[in-house]
Design a protein around this motif. Structure first.
Motif, PDB file in Angstrom:
ATOM      1  N   LEU A 334      44.299  39.527  24.706  1.00  6.62           N
ATOM      2  CA  LEU A 334      43.448  38.692  25.558  1.00  6.62           C
ATOM      3  C   LEU A 334      42.802  37.596  24.717  1.00  6.62           C
ATOM      4  CD1 LEU A 334      41.274  39.863  28.460  1.00  6.62           C
ATOM      5  CD2 LEU A 334      40.311  38.236  26.865  1.00  6.62           C
ATOM      6  N   ILE A 335      43.018  36.336  25.118  1.00  7.09           N
ATOM      7  CA  ILE A 335      42.483  35.212  24.350  1.00  7.09           C
ATOM      8  C   ILE A 335      41.548  34.334  25.168  1.00  7.09           C
ATOM      9  CG2 ILE A 335      44.452  35.106  22.785  1.00  7.09           C
ATOM     10  CD1 ILE A 335      45.520  32.771  24.455  1.00  7.09           C
ATOM     11  N   GLY A 336      41.435  34.612  26.467  1.00 15.08           N
ATOM     12  CA  GLY A 336      40.565  33.774  27.288  1.00 15.08           C
ATOM     13  C   GLY A 336      40.443  34.289  28.706  1.00 15.08           C
ATOM     14  N   VAL A 337      39.721  33.532  29.515  1.00 16.43           N
ATOM     15  CA  VAL A 337      39.462  33.896  30.915  1.00 16.43           C
ATOM     16  C   VAL A 337      39.461  32.616  31.741  1.00 16.43           C
ATOM     17  CG1 VAL A 337      37.728  34.776  32.522  1.00 16.43           C
ATOM     18  CG2 VAL A 337      38.106  35.943  30.358  1.00 16.43           C
ATOM     19  N   THR A 338      40.192  32.624  32.870  1.00 14.38           N
ATOM     20  CA  THR A 338      40.113  31.494  33.803  1.00 14.38           C
ATOM     21  C   THR A 338      39.177  31.860  34.945  1.00 14.38           C
ATOM     22  OG1 THR A 338      42.057  32.300  34.997  1.00 14.38           O
ATOM     23  CG2 THR A 338      42.415  30.619  33.309  1.00 14.38           C
ATOM     24  N   GLN A 339      38.453  30.857  35.430  1.00 12.25           N
ATOM     25  CA  GLN A 339      37.503  31.109  36.507  1.00 12.25           C
ATOM     26  C   GLN A 339      37.559  29.973  37.524  1.00 12.25           C
ATOM     27  OE1 GLN A 339      33.556  33.199  35.938  1.00 12.25           O
ATOM     28  NE2 GLN A 339      32.837  31.120  36.130  1.00 12.25           N
ATOM     29  N   LEU A 340      37.914  30.312  38.761  1.00 17.35           N
ATOM     30  CA  LEU A 340      37.901  29.367  39.874  1.00 17.35           C
ATOM     31  C   LEU A 340      36.718  29.716  40.767  1.00 17.35           C
ATOM     32  CD1 LEU A 340      41.686  29.301  40.816  1.00 17.35           C
ATOM     33  CD2 LEU A 340      40.447  27.685  39.390  1.00 17.35           C
ATOM     34  N   ILE A 341      36.004  28.684  41.207  1.00 20.08           N
ATOM     35  CA  ILE A 341      34.784  28.911  42.001  1.00 20.08           C
ATOM     36  C   ILE A 341      34.884  28.182  43.335  1.00 20.08           C
ATOM     37  CG2 ILE A 341      32.290  28.487  42.080  1.00 20.08           C
ATOM     38  CD1 ILE A 341      32.198  28.837  39.103  1.00 20.08           C
ATOM     39  N   ASN A 342      34.541  28.909  44.387  1.00 22.91           N
ATOM     40  CA  ASN A 342      34.403  28.376  45.755  1.00 22.91           C
ATOM     41  C   ASN A 342      35.703  27.811  46.324  1.00 22.91           C
ATOM     42  OD1 ASN A 342      31.782  29.124  45.556  1.00 22.91           O
ATOM     43  ND2 ASN A 342      30.912  27.074  45.767  1.00 22.91           N
ATOM     44  N   LYS A 343      36.473  28.711  46.935  1.00 26.06           N
ATOM     45  CA  LYS A 343      37.630  28.305  47.728  1.00 26.06           C
ATOM     46  C   LYS A 343      37.126  27.403  48.859  1.00 26.06           C
ATOM     47  CE  LYS A 343      41.970  29.318  49.303  1.00 26.06           C
ATOM     48  NZ  LYS A 343      43.221  29.319  48.559  1.00 26.06           N
ATOM     49  N   LYS A 344      37.735  26.246  49.002  1.00 30.75           N
ATOM     50  CA  LYS A 344      37.223  25.275  49.959  1.00 30.75           C
ATOM     51  C   LYS A 344      37.350  25.754  51.398  1.00 30.75           C
ATOM     52  CE  LYS A 344      38.019  21.201  47.079  1.00 30.75           C
ATOM     53  NZ  LYS A 344      38.775  19.927  46.934  1.00 30.75           N
ATOM     54  N   ASN A 345      38.327  26.627  51.638  1.00 34.85           N
ATOM     55  CA  ASN A 345      38.534  27.074  53.013  1.00 34.85           C
ATOM     56  C   ASN A 345      38.822  28.565  52.998  1.00 34.85           C
ATOM     57  OD1 ASN A 345      38.780  26.918  55.770  1.00 34.85           O
ATOM     58  ND2 ASN A 345      40.933  26.382  55.709  1.00 34.85           N
ATOM     59  N   GLY A 346      37.778  29.377  53.145  1.00 35.90           N
ATOM     60  CA  GLY A 346      37.985  30.811  53.164  1.00 35.90           C
ATOM     61  C   GLY A 346      37.743  31.446  51.815  1.00 35.90           C
ATOM     62  N   VAL A 347      38.549  32.451  51.482  1.00 35.65           N
ATOM     63  CA  VAL A 347      38.391  33.216  50.247  1.00 35.65           C
ATOM     64  C   VAL A 347      39.692  33.177  49.467  1.00 35.65           C
ATOM     65  CG1 VAL A 347      36.655  34.748  51.227  1.00 35.65           C
ATOM     66  CG2 VAL A 347      39.076  35.351  51.439  1.00 35.65           C
ATOM     67  N   PHE A 348      39.610  33.542  48.200  1.00 40.45           N
ATOM     68  CA  PHE A 348      40.817  33.600  47.366  1.00 40.45           C
ATOM     69  C   PHE A 348      41.656  34.802  47.776  1.00 40.45           C
ATOM     70  CE2 PHE A 348      37.802  31.275  44.622  1.00 40.45           C
ATOM     71  CZ  PHE A 348      38.558  30.130  44.391  1.00 40.45           C
ATOM     72  N   THR A 349      42.969  34.601  47.833  1.00 35.28           N
ATOM     73  CA  THR A 349      43.880  35.626  48.329  1.00 35.28           C
ATOM     74  C   THR A 349      44.757  36.178  47.215  1.00 35.28           C
ATOM     75  OG1 THR A 349      45.623  34.010  48.816  1.00 35.28           O
ATOM     76  CG2 THR A 349      43.964  34.405  50.535  1.00 35.28           C
ATOM     77  N   LYS A 350      45.574  37.164  47.567  1.00 33.63           N
ATOM     78  CA  LYS A 350      46.540  37.716  46.618  1.00 33.63           C
ATOM     79  C   LYS A 350      47.534  36.649  46.175  1.00 33.63           C
ATOM     80  CE  LYS A 350      45.395  42.058  46.142  1.00 33.63           C
ATOM     81  NZ  LYS A 350      45.069  42.642  44.826  1.00 33.63           N
ATOM     82  N   SER A 351      47.862  35.741  47.110  1.00 35.17           N
ATOM     83  CA  SER A 351      48.761  34.644  46.758  1.00 35.17           C
ATOM     84  C   SER A 351      48.135  33.768  45.687  1.00 35.17           C
ATOM     85  CB  SER A 351      49.085  33.812  48.003  1.00 35.17           C
ATOM     86  OG  SER A 351      49.909  32.710  47.680  1.00 35.17           O
ATOM     87  N   ASP A 352      46.828  33.524  45.809  1.00 32.91           N
ATOM     88  CA  ASP A 352      46.113  32.755  44.783  1.00 32.91           C
ATOM     89  C   ASP A 352      46.172  33.470  43.444  1.00 32.91           C
ATOM     90  OD1 ASP A 352      45.353  30.824  46.661  1.00 32.91           O
ATOM     91  OD2 ASP A 352      43.539  31.922  47.192  1.00 32.91           O
ATOM     92  N   GLU A 353      45.979  34.786  43.474  1.00 31.97           N
ATOM     93  CA  GLU A 353      46.048  35.563  42.236  1.00 31.97           C
ATOM     94  C   GLU A 353      47.442  35.459  41.608  1.00 31.97           C
ATOM     95  OE1 GLU A 353      44.773  39.581  42.731  1.00 31.97           O
ATOM     96  OE2 GLU A 353      43.057  39.020  43.993  1.00 31.97           O
ATOM     97  N   TYR A 354      48.464  35.484  42.469  1.00 38.23           N
ATOM     98  CA  TYR A 354      49.843  35.404  41.969  1.00 38.23           C
ATOM     99  C   TYR A 354      50.084  34.085  41.239  1.00 38.23           C
ATOM    100  CZ  TYR A 354      54.888  34.600  42.173  1.00 38.23           C
ATOM    101  OH  TYR A 354      56.185  34.291  41.848  1.00 38.23           O
ATOM    102  N   PHE A 355      49.713  32.975  41.893  1.00 36.69           N
ATOM    103  CA  PHE A 355      49.938  31.672  41.263  1.00 36.69           C
ATOM    104  C   PHE A 355      49.084  31.496  40.010  1.00 36.69           C
ATOM    105  CE2 PHE A 355      51.943  30.407  45.258  1.00 36.69           C
ATOM    106  CZ  PHE A 355      53.017  29.668  44.780  1.00 36.69           C
ATOM    107  N   MET A 356      47.835  31.984  40.065  1.00 43.43           N
ATOM    108  CA  MET A 356      46.964  31.844  38.896  1.00 43.43           C
ATOM    109  C   MET A 356      47.477  32.672  37.735  1.00 43.43           C
ATOM    110  SD  MET A 356      44.511  29.849  38.475  1.00 43.43           S
ATOM    111  CE  MET A 356      44.133  29.428  36.787  1.00 43.43           C
ATOM    112  N   ASN A 357      48.094  33.792  38.052  1.00 44.71           N
ATOM    113  CA  ASN A 357      48.667  34.634  36.996  1.00 44.71           C
ATOM    114  C   ASN A 357      49.783  33.894  36.266  1.00 44.71           C
ATOM    115  OD1 ASN A 357      48.805  37.188  35.604  1.00 44.71           O
ATOM    116  ND2 ASN A 357      50.747  37.519  36.655  1.00 44.71           N
TER     117      ASN A 357
END
Length: 798
Positions: A334-357
């Motif tokens: 582990l070398i870092g952490v990404t952080q996204l704040i405030n989904k503009k429309n709704g909440v972050f989904t599993k699909s978001d987690e997939y792409f962010m991964n």
């Protein structure tokens, strides 16, 4: 032909051979019609794909569905309508929009199965409730939270083509009646069917659009990561791509700094400039992910105990949803952490987690490459700086013996000229017996070789700018180390020669620097050289210091922490000793012994020694302040000082010798340090030191004692401050009372002394008062001891 099914769709469902036969059998007009219709279908498909590439397609479709939901509510005369989206992965529902009067928007998140909407989502049942507060499934806390009064409810599930509930429509408070009717249910079911189709299609379009733009964003990010080794630029650009793709308001990538145990990032300020931000790697949301490697998809930041709302209070920003994920390098570290704040429309989904991964995987590789590049560049410069700063001569050669590089010390020691020497065979520049054979052996065997005490001189070069100076170079005695230089494959491509000058001067300086400051060492070298380290008698002042409660302190720390503490402590204390021209005799565990006045004679050694002790007191205060700031316990020390004639010099065996001092003054200082604990002082000096100090040094006469093993009594003094120290009114009053009490105590007037010591203690609670009060009580209770009293307290221990 069915008009509602496109030609392209019918062809897609037909077999290849059937398509061929159908087209071949067409006459010319039919074929022309076929071409025209098929071209139109393909044009529609292309136009749809172009619309999918629009950056705001999700918002457009969302807005369309939300508007339909609002319109249905108005048609059915509801005061408020809400469309809840079912998120199976998160096990919850969240509102696309909940409309009250005007265009006010509320966002609501519900666990699956909770409340009426959760019940409908879980069961698929339609609810028409005329009185909400009479239904046990209704949660009145929601009304309290949003300041609304719910009367009647119509709640219906929306299903997709697989008969799965994908959303729930909820209408509140029929405005023209006291409840919703069966006709309202039928109308909502009919409208709901169309909304279901639109919403289901919209979700599938979201997925197609997301995948299409996700691939494009990943390609852009990969391209950026591959082209740039600039960490700041890379991090900013890639996180911007991730933020835009996932429709977040803010994005940050924190890197882990193992040395400081912090997460850091480069962020933009309002004026466009950048600044570095650092946070502990075990605090907050990002710290939790850094410690555990866990993915955190938080739907309501203020409901999570790990979130720190103070940042929002300072900035005026409202954090709602957070997606925080770990970043690993290719070694799975582990070398870092990404952080996204405030989904503009709704909440972050599993699909978001997939792409962010996927983003994080690419970022991890890029960060590792950038860090390796930075480390290699730093290492190269570091090695270059080291070679140039070494006092030893260092020369790198190729396998044929030609000089590739040469450091500054080699040029100075042997009087070489870099321009002349570089490129020549090393044996053409330096005269060393069998040097070519020595290099060949290292190259052939691939092992380092050490050749101690070799005679080396520069070879006279007729092309040199100053050949005469070069010929006059002295022969140097050096220790030669020859190491093989290897490439990545392990093959030897050259040698590195280190020539350590072991001349008498260098040996002497190296010895002296271990015990004293460079200034004192240089004075010694200029005066007497090595002879000054031989045995001699001097009047000196000895300082002995020790850490209080060291044994208990070390039991609370592991071995590494003990070594770290001692190194930091010694560094601070030795600085004070060197500042006042003292010589560090030795370290004994946590104790320091220092000599003032030997080997370099110092006329005012007692005052220098006391000043060093006062400096140690001052530096210890700063040292402890830093420890307390770091969450560590402060330490205290005791210092004993005495002046006497001692024997000093190099003592030991032929293989190892140390400079030290021997005599009663050394033992006395050690004993005085030990009794600082008894009297509650940090610095105690003997009368032999006190007699040689300036008259205005702030001292307090403590006692007249006889140390164990000695018959002659000695006065001891507490050092309060230097010549510039002025007693406070309270200290002056205490001082006067203490002196009067001490005088009575030595005369044997224990009743009067006891009263005065207690009075002094009430003015200034000095620990030494307790010592004398107990002694007075002892004498009063033991007449025989009082009768034998001579005013001197005999110490029973060393």
């Amino acid at each position: 032909m069915e008009q509602d099914v496109s030609l392209l769709s019918r062809f897609a469902e037909s077999e290849e051979q059937a398509i061929k036969e159908q087209v071949r059998s067409l006459d010319r007009p039919a074929f022309e019609n076929l071409l025209e219709e098929l071209a139109g279908d393909f044009h529609k498909v292309l136009d749809s794909l172009n619309h999918l590439n629009l950056p705001d397609i999700e918002q457009v479709l969302d807005s369309l569905v939300e508007t339909f939901s609002y319109k249905i509510g108005r048609i059915l005369e509801a005061d408020r309508s809400t469309l809840f989206v079912v998120d199976d992965n998160a096990g919850q529902l969240w509102s696309k929009v909940a409309t009250g009067q005007g265009d006010d928007i509320l966002e609501i998140t519900l666990p699956m199965g909770e409340g009426l909407a959760g019940y409908v989502a879980e069961t698929g049942e339609t609810l028409n409730i005329p009185d909400a507060y009479r239904d046990e499934r209704f949660n009145p806390e929601v009304d309290k939270k949003y300041g609304y009064r719910t009367k009647n409810i119509l709640c219906m599930p929306l299903t997709n083509s697989d008969d799965e509930t994908i959303a729930v429509v909820q209408l509140l408070n029929k405005q023209t009646a006291d409840h919703f009717t069966e006709e309202d249910e039928e109308l909502l079911a009919r409208y709901g069917h169309y909304v279901s189709v639109i919403f289901d299609s919209a979700q599938k379009l979201f997925e197609v659009a997301r995948n299409q733009r996700g691939i494009e964003a990943l390609m852009n990010a990969t391209s950026i990561l591959a082209e740039s080794l600039n960490l700041e630029k890379t991090l900013s650009t890639v996180m911007d791509e991730a933020r835009d793709l996932l429709h977040a308001e803010r994005s940050t990538l924190f890197l882990l700094d193992d040395e400081t145990a912090e997460l850091w990032s480069i962020v933009k300020k309002e004026d466009g400039s950048t600044m570095e931000v650092r946070i502990p790697d075990n605090k907050g949301i990002a710290g939790h992910v850094a410690q555990t490697g866990e993915i955190l998809n938080i739907q309501d930041a203020y409901e999570d105990d790990r979130f720190n709302p103070e940042v929002d209070k300072k900035t005026g920003y409202r954090t709602k949803t957070i997606l925080c994920m770990p970043v690993y390098n290719s070694d799975d570290k582990l070398i870092g952490v990404t952080q996204l704040i405030n989904k503009k429309n709704g909440v972050f989904t599993k699909s978001d987690e997939y792409f962010m991964n996927i983003f994080n995987a690419q970022a991890g590789i890029a960060l590792q490459n950038a860090k390796l590049f930075e480390e290699v560049a730093t290492l190269q410069q570091y090695q270059k700086d080291i070679l140039q700063s070494l006092s030893d001569a260092v020369i790198a050669t190729k396998t044929d013996g030609s000089i590739k590089s040469i450091n500054r010390s080699a040029i100075e020691i042997f009087g070489l000229e870099q321009e002349v020497a570089t490129g020549k065979k090393i044996w053409e520049v330096l005269a060393v017996e069998k040097l070519q054979e020595l290099l060949d052996k290292v190259i052939n065997e691939g092992e380092a070789q050490y050749y101690p005490d070799q005679e080396v001189s520069a070879v006279a070069d007729p092309e040199a700018k100053n050949p005469t100076d070069q010929q006059e170079q002295d022969v140097r005695n050096v220790n030669i180390t020859i190491n093989p230089l290897r490439n990545g494959g392990g093959s030897v491509y050259g040698t590195l020669l280190t020539l350590e000058d072991i001349s008498q001067e260098k040996r002497m300086k190296s010895t002296l620097y271990r015990y004293m400051s460079q200034e004192v060492a240089e004075q010694i070298m200029s005066q007497k050289g090595e002879s000054i380290m031989e045995g001699d008698r001097h009047e000196v002042s000895i300082l002995f210091s020790d850490i209080r409660g060291y044994t208990q302190l070390t039991e609370e720390l592991d071995a590494g922490e003990v070594v770290e503490l001692l190194n930091e402590y010694f560094e601070t204390m030795v600085e004070s000793i060197f500042e006042y021209k003292g010589t560090v005799d030795k370290f004994i565990g946590d104790a320091i012994m220092a000599v003032f006045g030997a080997p370099l004679y110092l006329e005012n050694h007692p005052w220098l020694c006391v000043q060093a002790a006062l400096s140690m007191r001052h530096n210890l205060k700063n040292f402890n302040e830093k420890r307390v700031q770091d969450g560590k316990s402060p330490i205290s020390i005791g210092i004993g000082i005495s002046s006497d004639i001692v024997v000093s010099g190099n003592i030991g065996s032929s293989k190892r010798m140390d400079y030290t001092a021997i005599g009663d003054g050394v033992n006395m200082s050690a004993r005085l340090e030990s009794i600082t604990k008894l009297y509650g002082c940090d610095i105690i000096i003997s009368e032999y030191t006190q007699q040689k100090l300036p008259k205005d040094v702030a001292l307090r006469e403590l006692d007249l004692i006889r140390v164990k093993g000695k018959t002659v009594p000695m006065k001891i003094f507490e050092v309060i401050g230097g010549t510039d120290y002025r007693l406070t009114k309270q200290e002056a009053e205490f001082q006067e009372l203490f002196e009067q009490a001490n005088e009575l105590y030595r005369k044997g007037s224990f009743n009067e002394a006891d009263a005065l010591f207690k009075q002094a203690q009430s003015v200034f609670n000095h620990p030494s008062c307790d010592v004398f009060i107990k002694r007075c009580e002892h004498m009063l209770n033991n007449p025989q001891a009082a009768e034998d009293w001579d005013g001197v307290w005999t110490m029973q221990t060393k």
